[in-house]
Design an enzyme around this catalytic site. Sequence first.
Site, short mmCIF file in Angstrom:
data_model
loop_
_atom_site.label_atom_id
_atom_site.label_comp_id
_atom_site.label_asym_id
_atom_site.label_seq_id
_atom_site.Cartn_x
_atom_site.Cartn_y
_atom_site.Cartn_z
N SER A 124 8.29 4.71 -1.83
CA SER A 124 9.39 4.43 -0.90
C SER A 124 10.73 4.64 -1.59
O SER A 124 10.87 4.41 -2.80
CB SER A 124 9.27 2.98 -0.44
OG SER A 124 10.46 2.54 0.17
N TYR A 148 7.70 -6.42 -2.14
CA TYR A 148 7.18 -5.17 -1.60
C TYR A 148 7.69 -3.98 -2.42
O TYR A 148 6.91 -3.12 -2.85
CB TYR A 148 7.59 -5.00 -0.12
CG TYR A 148 7.41 -3.59 0.38
CD1 TYR A 148 6.15 -3.10 0.68
CD2 TYR A 148 8.50 -2.71 0.51
CE1 TYR A 148 5.97 -1.79 1.10
CE2 TYR A 148 8.33 -1.42 0.94
CZ TYR A 148 7.06 -0.95 1.23
OH TYR A 148 6.90 0.35 1.64
N LYS A 152 5.78 -1.01 -5.11
CA LYS A 152 5.89 0.46 -5.09
C LYS A 152 6.30 0.96 -6.48
O LYS A 152 5.72 1.92 -7.00
CB LYS A 152 6.91 0.91 -4.02
CG LYS A 152 6.45 0.64 -2.61
CD LYS A 152 5.17 1.39 -2.28
CE LYS A 152 4.58 1.03 -0.94
NZ LYS A 152 3.24 1.54 -0.71
P1 NAD Z 1 0.73 0.71 8.42
O1 NAD Z 1 0.69 -0.76 8.21
O2 NAD Z 1 0.87 1.23 9.79
O3 NAD Z 1 -0.56 1.38 7.75
C1 NAD Z 1 -1.19 0.87 6.62
C2 NAD Z 1 -2.69 0.85 6.89
O4 NAD Z 1 -3.36 0.36 5.74
C3 NAD Z 1 -3.07 -0.05 8.06
O5 NAD Z 1 -3.94 0.66 8.93
C4 NAD Z 1 -3.78 -1.22 7.40
O6 NAD Z 1 -4.79 -1.75 8.23
C5 NAD Z 1 -4.33 -0.57 6.14
N1 NAD Z 1 -4.54 -1.46 4.99
C6 NAD Z 1 -3.65 -2.30 4.40
N2 NAD Z 1 -4.21 -2.90 3.34
C7 NAD Z 1 -5.48 -2.42 3.24
C8 NAD Z 1 -6.55 -2.63 2.34
N3 NAD Z 1 -6.46 -3.48 1.32
N4 NAD Z 1 -7.71 -1.96 2.54
C9 NAD Z 1 -7.84 -1.09 3.57
N5 NAD Z 1 -6.86 -0.84 4.45
C10 NAD Z 1 -5.69 -1.50 4.29
O7 NAD Z 1 1.90 1.26 7.48
P2 NAD Z 1 2.56 2.71 7.41
O8 NAD Z 1 3.94 2.61 7.95
O9 NAD Z 1 1.64 3.71 7.96
O10 NAD Z 1 2.70 2.85 5.84
C11 NAD Z 1 1.74 3.54 5.06
C12 NAD Z 1 2.14 3.46 3.61
O11 NAD Z 1 3.44 4.02 3.44
C13 NAD Z 1 2.23 2.03 3.07
O12 NAD Z 1 1.76 2.02 1.73
C14 NAD Z 1 3.70 1.72 3.12
O13 NAD Z 1 4.08 0.76 2.18
C15 NAD Z 1 4.29 3.08 2.78
N6 NAD Z 1 5.67 3.23 3.27
C16 NAD Z 1 5.93 3.01 4.59
C17 NAD Z 1 7.24 3.12 5.04
C18 NAD Z 1 7.55 2.86 6.49
O14 NAD Z 1 8.72 2.66 6.81
N7 NAD Z 1 6.59 2.87 7.41
C19 NAD Z 1 8.26 3.48 4.16
C20 NAD Z 1 7.95 3.72 2.81
C21 NAD Z 1 6.63 3.60 2.38
C1 UD1 Z 2 13.50 -1.36 5.34
C2 UD1 Z 2 13.17 -1.99 4.02
C3 UD1 Z 2 12.67 -0.93 3.06
C4 UD1 Z 2 11.48 -0.20 3.69
C5 UD1 Z 2 11.92 0.37 5.04
C6 UD1 Z 2 10.84 1.08 5.75
C7 UD1 Z 2 14.69 -3.92 3.85
C8 UD1 Z 2 15.84 -4.53 3.12
N1 UD1 Z 2 14.34 -2.67 3.48
O1 UD1 Z 2 14.50 -0.39 5.11
O2 UD1 Z 2 12.27 -1.52 1.85
O3 UD1 Z 2 11.04 0.84 2.84
O4 UD1 Z 2 12.39 -0.70 5.85
O5 UD1 Z 2 9.86 0.16 6.20
O6 UD1 Z 2 14.11 -4.55 4.73
N2 UD1 Z 2 19.08 -2.68 11.55
C9 UD1 Z 2 19.83 -3.33 12.52
N3 UD1 Z 2 19.18 -4.13 13.40
C10 UD1 Z 2 17.83 -4.34 13.37
C11 UD1 Z 2 17.07 -3.67 12.38
C12 UD1 Z 2 17.74 -2.85 11.49
O7 UD1 Z 2 21.04 -3.16 12.59
O8 UD1 Z 2 17.31 -5.12 14.19
C13 UD1 Z 2 19.77 -1.77 10.62
C14 UD1 Z 2 19.64 -2.16 9.16
O9 UD1 Z 2 20.66 -3.03 8.77
C15 UD1 Z 2 19.72 -0.79 8.48
C16 UD1 Z 2 19.08 0.17 9.50
O10 UD1 Z 2 19.15 -0.50 10.75
O11 UD1 Z 2 21.05 -0.41 8.30
C17 UD1 Z 2 17.63 0.50 9.18
O12 UD1 Z 2 16.91 -0.71 9.02
P1 UD1 Z 2 15.30 -0.73 8.86
O13 UD1 Z 2 14.69 0.08 9.92
O14 UD1 Z 2 14.89 -2.16 8.75
O15 UD1 Z 2 15.05 0.03 7.49
P2 UD1 Z 2 15.70 -0.21 6.03
O16 UD1 Z 2 16.50 -1.45 5.99
O17 UD1 Z 2 16.35 1.05 5.64
#
Ligand code: NAD
Ligand code: UD1
Length: 330
Positions: A124, A148, A152
């Site tokens: 991330s 969290y 990462k």
């Molecule tokens: P998500 O929660 O939709 O998907 C994660 C999946 O992993 C789920 O289906 C959950 O059931 C499964 N899971 C969790 N722990 C498990 C375990 N121990 N064994 C088996 N399955 C397990 O999340 P996502 O948004 O698809 O994210 C996927 C990956 O990307 C995660 O590692 C997350 O941290 C990373 N990531 C996500 C974002 C984001 O904004 N969505 C941003 C940066 C990184």
């Molecule tokens: C958040 C996480 C980041 C994670 C990412 C994706 C925090 C501090 N960071 O990032 O670690 O990788 O999600 O899952 O939580 N906002 C509003 N109103 C809302 C929600 C968000 O104004 O109800 C604003 C936030 O202040 C930010 C932007 O929208 O400026 C994006 O927010 P969000 O979607 O939560 O993502 P990040 O904060 O970038």
Amino acid sequence: MKILVTGGLGFIGSHTVIELLKNHHEVIIADNLVNSKIEVLDKLAAITGVRPDFYQIDVTDEAKLEPIFQNHPIDGVIHFAGLKAVGESVSKPIEYYYNNLVSTMVLSKLCVKYGVQKFVFSSSATVYGDQPSPLKEEMELKKTTNPYGETKAMSERILTDTVKANDGFAVVLLRYFNPVGAHESGLIGEDPNGIPNNLMPFVTKVAKGQLKKLSVFGNDYDTVDGTGVRDYIHVVDLAKAHVKAIENLTKGTRVYNIGTGNGTSVLELVNAFMKVNGVDVPYEIVGRRPGDIATCFADAAKAETELGWKAELGIEDMVRDAWRFEQQNC
Ligand code: NAD
Ligand code: UD1
């Protein structure tokens, strides 16, 4: 290739499974459904015409995971499984460290044991901490503000050290920026449990009338309109980056930002959502959210040069597809 996709029924994993199948790879999914639903498997089959092998297991459980490595000639692993709610990680640090770190260690151990050479990890942009954008892969990483984020950064180090100790084991660390949007079919997308923390799922619930109004967290940042700026990336573009990453992986550890390279403010995103979808999203400006930074966007050049990957979809596509999914499913 035969690819084990952990967390393959989750938001990003499910979209990646589609792109892998489209590119003629075979997919095995391991997911414990802690944050996803089994129906996604049927939807993947409906979209692709292929029903991937599915194991409902916890990937921290080595005894349950090892038979998959014994029974399938796996070429690569894409490791999405993880817990991802930033706020929850502060109140449940042990659950987050255990799940996110043990899963990475068990998987890399089994890869080394069974000669699986390719590993793609979901990292991330949070690992950069608060530094000036555009963020570049070679920047020094800063302390993150929550458990969290630490999982990462620590997983990146565990995998990098495992590569150093094992010739032939190769890893790609993909640092995602802000994944949003949904598949064009409207069948799969992001459906978080409870009240969403992230901006786009909150906006779609407000547009639908399920939540009254959006709180915009601060309009006094040093940005174009005072609201926070992020690099939103369409989940289908993000999914395609995984196919490029695993297909191009040869040796060592490689790190890529997966973003568009463009920053969009909260109000820009909300206004685009209202304009493209023709719906109202009531909002009010409130105080800053603790832990937020003003601006975060990628320098996305390295992925383009080395992987031949570039984001193709824009903010209009993201808000349109997110809204379509919300209307059809949630
Ligand atoms: P998500 O929660 O939709 O998907 C994660 C999946 O992993 C789920 O289906 C959950 O059931 C499964 N899971 C969790 N722990 C498990 C375990 N121990 N064994 C088996 N399955 C397990 O999340 P996502 O948004 O698809 O994210 C996927 C990956 O990307 C995660 O590692 C997350 O941290 C990373 N990531 C996500 C974002 C984001 O904004 N969505 C941003 C940066 C990184
Ligand atoms: C958040 C996480 C980041 C994670 C990412 C994706 C925090 C501090 N960071 O990032 O670690 O990788 O999600 O899952 O939580 N906002 C509003 N109103 C809302 C929600 C968000 O104004 O109800 C604003 C936030 O202040 C930010 C932007 O929208 O400026 C994006 O927010 P969000 O979607 O939560 O993502 P990040 O904060 O970038």
